[in-house]
Every structure is written in structure tokens, then in C-alpha cells.
Design a protein around this motif. Structure first.
Motif, PDB file in Angstrom:
ATOM      1  N   LEU A  20     122.778  60.759  63.881  1.00 49.45           N
ATOM      2  CA  LEU A  20     122.221  59.594  64.695  1.00 49.45           C
ATOM      3  C   LEU A  20     122.685  59.668  66.167  1.00 49.45           C
ATOM      4  O   LEU A  20     121.678  59.219  66.900  1.00 49.45           O
ATOM      5  N   TYR A  21     123.749  59.963  66.311  1.00 53.21           N
ATOM      6  CA  TYR A  21     124.277  59.879  67.753  1.00 53.21           C
ATOM      7  C   TYR A  21     123.334  60.967  68.443  1.00 53.21           C
ATOM      8  O   TYR A  21     123.037  60.746  69.440  1.00 53.21           O
ATOM      9  N   SER A  22     123.440  62.108  67.750  1.00 50.96           N
ATOM     10  CA  SER A  22     122.769  63.323  68.575  1.00 50.96           C
ATOM     11  C   SER A  22     121.054  62.883  68.950  1.00 50.96           C
ATOM     12  O   SER A  22     120.472  63.034  69.782  1.00 50.96           O
ATOM     13  N   GLU A  23     120.548  62.404  67.618  1.00 48.64           N
ATOM     14  CA  GLU A  23     119.145  62.079  67.677  1.00 48.64           C
ATOM     15  C   GLU A  23     118.715  60.907  68.739  1.00 48.64           C
ATOM     16  O   GLU A  23     117.918  61.041  69.457  1.00 48.64           O
ATOM     17  N   GLY A  24     119.874  59.997  69.079  1.00 50.50           N
ATOM     18  CA  GLY A  24     119.480  58.906  69.864  1.00 50.50           C
ATOM     19  C   GLY A  24     119.574  59.324  71.150  1.00 50.50           C
ATOM     20  O   GLY A  24     118.707  58.901  72.062  1.00 50.50           O
ATOM     21  N   LEU A  25     120.337  60.286  71.583  1.00 58.34           N
ATOM     22  CA  LEU A  25     120.275  60.896  72.882  1.00 58.34           C
ATOM     23  C   LEU A  25     119.328  61.821  73.310  1.00 58.34           C
ATOM     24  O   LEU A  25     118.452  61.790  74.114  1.00 58.34           O
ATOM     25  N   PHE A  26     118.997  62.565  72.154  1.00 59.64           N
ATOM     26  CA  PHE A  26     117.856  63.736  72.414  1.00 59.64           C
ATOM     27  C   PHE A  26     116.568  62.936  72.740  1.00 59.64           C
ATOM     28  O   PHE A  26     115.716  63.226  73.463  1.00 59.64           O
ATOM     29  N   ALA A  27     116.294  62.017  71.875  1.00 58.16           N
ATOM     30  CA  ALA A  27     114.985  61.244  71.802  1.00 58.16           C
ATOM     31  C   ALA A  27     114.850  60.483  73.052  1.00 58.16           C
ATOM     32  O   ALA A  27     113.510  60.254  73.431  1.00 58.16           O
ATOM     33  N   GLN A  28     115.687  60.313  73.903  1.00 49.44           N
ATOM     34  CA  GLN A  28     115.703  59.418  74.986  1.00 49.44           C
ATOM     35  C   GLN A  28     115.436  60.464  76.550  1.00 49.44           C
ATOM     36  O   GLN A  28     115.141  59.713  77.098  1.00 49.44           O
ATOM     37  N   ARG A  29     115.459  61.556  76.068  1.00 54.44           N
ATOM     38  CA  ARG A  29     115.170  63.047  77.104  1.00 54.44           C
ATOM     39  C   ARG A  29     113.628  62.553  77.426  1.00 54.44           C
ATOM     40  O   ARG A  29     112.730  62.422  76.504  1.00 54.44           O
ATOM     41  N   ASN A  30     113.229  63.208  78.653  1.00 46.84           N
ATOM     42  CA  ASN A  30     112.028  63.330  78.791  1.00 46.84           C
ATOM     43  C   ASN A  30     111.179  64.363  77.975  1.00 46.84           C
ATOM     44  O   ASN A  30     111.719  65.484  78.311  1.00 46.84           O
ATOM     45  N   LEU A  31     110.443  64.236  77.169  1.00 48.13           N
ATOM     46  CA  LEU A  31     109.837  65.179  76.389  1.00 48.13           C
ATOM     47  C   LEU A  31     108.128  65.318  76.678  1.00 48.13           C
ATOM     48  O   LEU A  31     107.631  64.499  77.083  1.00 48.13           O
ATOM     49  N   GLU A  32     107.751  66.514  76.424  1.00 48.87           N
ATOM     50  CA  GLU A  32     106.353  67.007  76.478  1.00 48.87           C
ATOM     51  C   GLU A  32     105.476  66.078  75.521  1.00 48.87           C
ATOM     52  O   GLU A  32     105.789  66.176  74.402  1.00 48.87           O
ATOM     53  N   VAL A  33     104.363  65.454  76.146  1.00 50.65           N
ATOM     54  CA  VAL A  33     103.445  64.885  75.191  1.00 50.65           C
ATOM     55  C   VAL A  33     102.584  65.890  74.672  1.00 50.65           C
ATOM     56  O   VAL A  33     101.993  66.714  75.253  1.00 50.65           O
TER      57      VAL A  33
END
Length: 337
Positions: A20-33
């Protein structure tokens, strides 16, 4: 939403917290739509789906603070960045965002989410440093955002770690946030309520206890000496009424190494309860943090995530939809065969 390394914790839960720590950090990066993404190809914890009647669009958010949208619940477009926090607030420059929900109320859209500022430590309990974390509400004129802060800087006490806030208008016609007070500090996680201002721009008064994790007959854990005791985790409350008018609450905890969802019902029909816990979980092991919504076709569905252990020992979490029958005083989940 328990993402902190704890002493004397079992291995599956430790890996879950790390993920969950990893997911929370990863999910807030700019991701391609991307477009035309099947639901089971999306990795997302704590999915929350708003069926927006005005646009005939389903909007899904959750941990990470991103937004997905779909016309049919099968193929999705996203992820979109929709949250604008104040870097000068208690949240800091890059707060982690967990368990976000979108609620429509009086012509506006409100973003309930848990924000964590990892640079601020509010307490140390049994050697564990507790970060500044709280449920908070943002607002937008559109379900697609941007969601921005409102009047109050703080909805809940700064010295208490709170999380997984959700929304309910009770029988007194007053709006409330229902949230978890984290077990990392109090040792026995609770679910509480606090009254909100009429426009949800802040809170009124103090929080009130609804029930504790230890009140549940189904959540369990083992101590280091092998004794079975009630689990201490409260997670993901969601309020609902059955077709008969019975007030219920979904919430999630653990049964040993399995993340599991249960349900409680209010005897008074209000948030004040008393809340009577069902004896058994309502979903299979490793399904949890659920909510319910009606499709545009009138079907009642539960959105929740499943999780499984990946090749690196972390958990892979995927949104799932299950059909629910709420025609009686108690809901039942219609499991897929």
C-alpha cells in the motif's frame, strides 16, 4: 488502509502494508491516459464508483487519487489527475492519497479522501512513528474535477490519525463524515462520526464513537504466543439502506492473514446505533473495502478490491464488481459461480 510497519505483525499483513505504501506513491505519479482498459486490467485499491446521472458516466477513484471513467463499467479511460491540494497546508507538497470517494450533494461534487504527510510525525506508540494523516474533503463543480480545498484547514483533530472518511446524511437531515480512528495509536481501531457544516466545508463539534474493531465476532488475529484475539483494524466504512429501510454499514478488517469485509446494522436506524455486528463476513477472503451503487439499469452492485500475492511478495489489487440483493432487512452478495 494500514500501511505502516508494525512490530510483531504477521508476514502477510506486513507485505500488504508495504504494497500500500508503494501503490500510494506510484499512483500519484503522472501516468499516461489510456482508453478501452478492461476493469480487471486496472490495479486499484479501495475502488469507489459514482454513477453520475447527468453525464451517464461511471467515475471510479480510490487509493492514489486518480480518476477513471466508463460508460458501461467494462471498458475504462484513465487515469486522470483531478486533485489540487494546497502545498502550504498541513498535507505538505506531495501528500499520499488513500481511499478516495466522490459524493454528489446539493449540486456539487465532494472528494472524501485520506491524506498523509509523511514528513510530519504526530506521535510514537510502542516504537512506531505515526505520521500526520487525516480524512478531508475537497469540492468541485464537476465529477471530473479539479477538486480543491474548502474553508476549514482541518476536519478532524491534528493529533489523531484518521482515515477512510465516507459520507452520510442521517435521519436528522444533518450531513456527517463517518471515519476510522487508526489502531496504530489507540490500539483498538474505531469507527466514528462527526457532523459536517451544511456545505461540507468543515466539521462541527467533536467525533463520536460508533463501535470498535474488537466488537466484531468475525475479525481475528493471533498473538505472538498463539492466542486468538479480536483483530484491531477498522477499515473502509460505507453506509447504506436496504429497500426495507434498514441502515447498515460495510467495513473491513482481517481474519488472520486474510483481508475480509463484514457488515453491521443499526438498531435505531441512525448513526448512533447501537450497531449489531453480523457473525460472519459478507464477502470471501481477500475481498474488501467495498461500497455499493446502482447502475443506470437499476442493478445494485458492490465495488471492492481483490488482492493476491505477486511474484515479488507484494499484493496485486484489482477492482471487482459483485451483485447485491438488498430487498430484505439484510443484504446478501450474489457470488459468481
Amino acid at each position: 488502509m494500514y500501511k505502516k510497519r508494525i512490530r510483531n505483525i504477521n508476514y502477510p499483513l506486513l507485505m500488504f502494508l508495504f504494497f500500500l505504501y508503494s501503490e500510494g506513491l506510484f499512483a500519484q505519479r503522472n501516468l499516461e491516459v489510456k482508453t478501452d482498459i478492461p476493469l480487471d486490467s486496472i490495479r486499484l485499491s479501495d475502488p469507489y464508483i459514482l454513477a453520475d446521472k447527468a453525464s451517464k458516466t461511471y467515475y471510479m477513484t480510490g487509493t492514489g487519487g486518480k480518476l477513471w471513467k466508463s460508460k458501461d463499467l467494462k471498458l475504462w479511460e484513465g487515469p486522470f489527475t483531478v486533485v489540487e491540494t494546497d502545498p502550504n497546508s498541513w498535507m505538505g507538497k506531495r501528500p499520499m492519497i488513500w481511499a478516495a470517494e466522490i459524493h454528489q450533494f446539493k449540486g456539487k461534487y465532494y472528494y472524501f479522501a485520506t491524506f498523509t504527510n509523511r514528513e510530519v510525525i504526530i506521535d510514537t506508540v510502542k516504537g512506531n512513528k505515526i505520521e500526520r494523516r487525516a480524512s478531508h474533503i475537497l469540492v468541485s463543480d464537476s465529477p471530473e474535477g479539479p477538486y480543491k480545498p474548502m474553508e476549514d484547514d482541518t476536519y478532524l483533530p491534528a493529533d489523531k490519525p484518521t482515515l477512510d472518511g465516507t459520507f452520510w446524511v442521517d435521519k436528522d437531515d444533518k450531513p456527517y463524515m463517518v471515519y476510522c480512528y487508526e489502531w496504530l495509536q489507540n490500539g483498538d481501531g474505531t469507527i466514528e462520526k462527526i457532523q459536517l457544516k451544511p456545505d461540507l466545508s468543515g466539521s462541527i463539534g467533536e467525533g463520536k464513537l460508533l463501535f470498535k474493531a474488537s466488537d466484531s465476532p468475525w475479525s481475528k488475529e493471533r498473538t505472538t504466543d498463539g492466542k486468538i484475539i479480536p483483530n484491531k483494524v477498522t477499515d473502509g466504512p460505507f453506509l447504506f439502506e436496504t429497500q426495507t429501510g434498514k441502515l447498515g454499514m460495510l467495513w473491513t478488517s482481517w481474519v488472520f492473514g486474510d483481508y475480509v469485509q463484514g457488515v453491521a446494522y443499526s438498531e435505531s436506524g441512525t448513526l448512533d446505533g447501537p450497531w449489531i455486528q453480523e457473525k460472519e463476513p459478507i464477502t470471501p477472503p481477500n475481498f474488501g473495502h467495498g461500497m455499493m451503487f446502482k447502475t443506470f439499469g437499476g442493478k445494485l452492485l458492490m465495488a471492492l478490491h481483490s488482492h493476491r500475492e505477486g511474484p515479488n511478495g507484494n499484493y496485486i489489487r484489482i477492482p471487482n464488481l459483485l451483485e447485491v440483493d438488498d430487498s430484505k432487512d439484510k443484504i446478501s452478495v450474489l457470488l459468481k459461480k
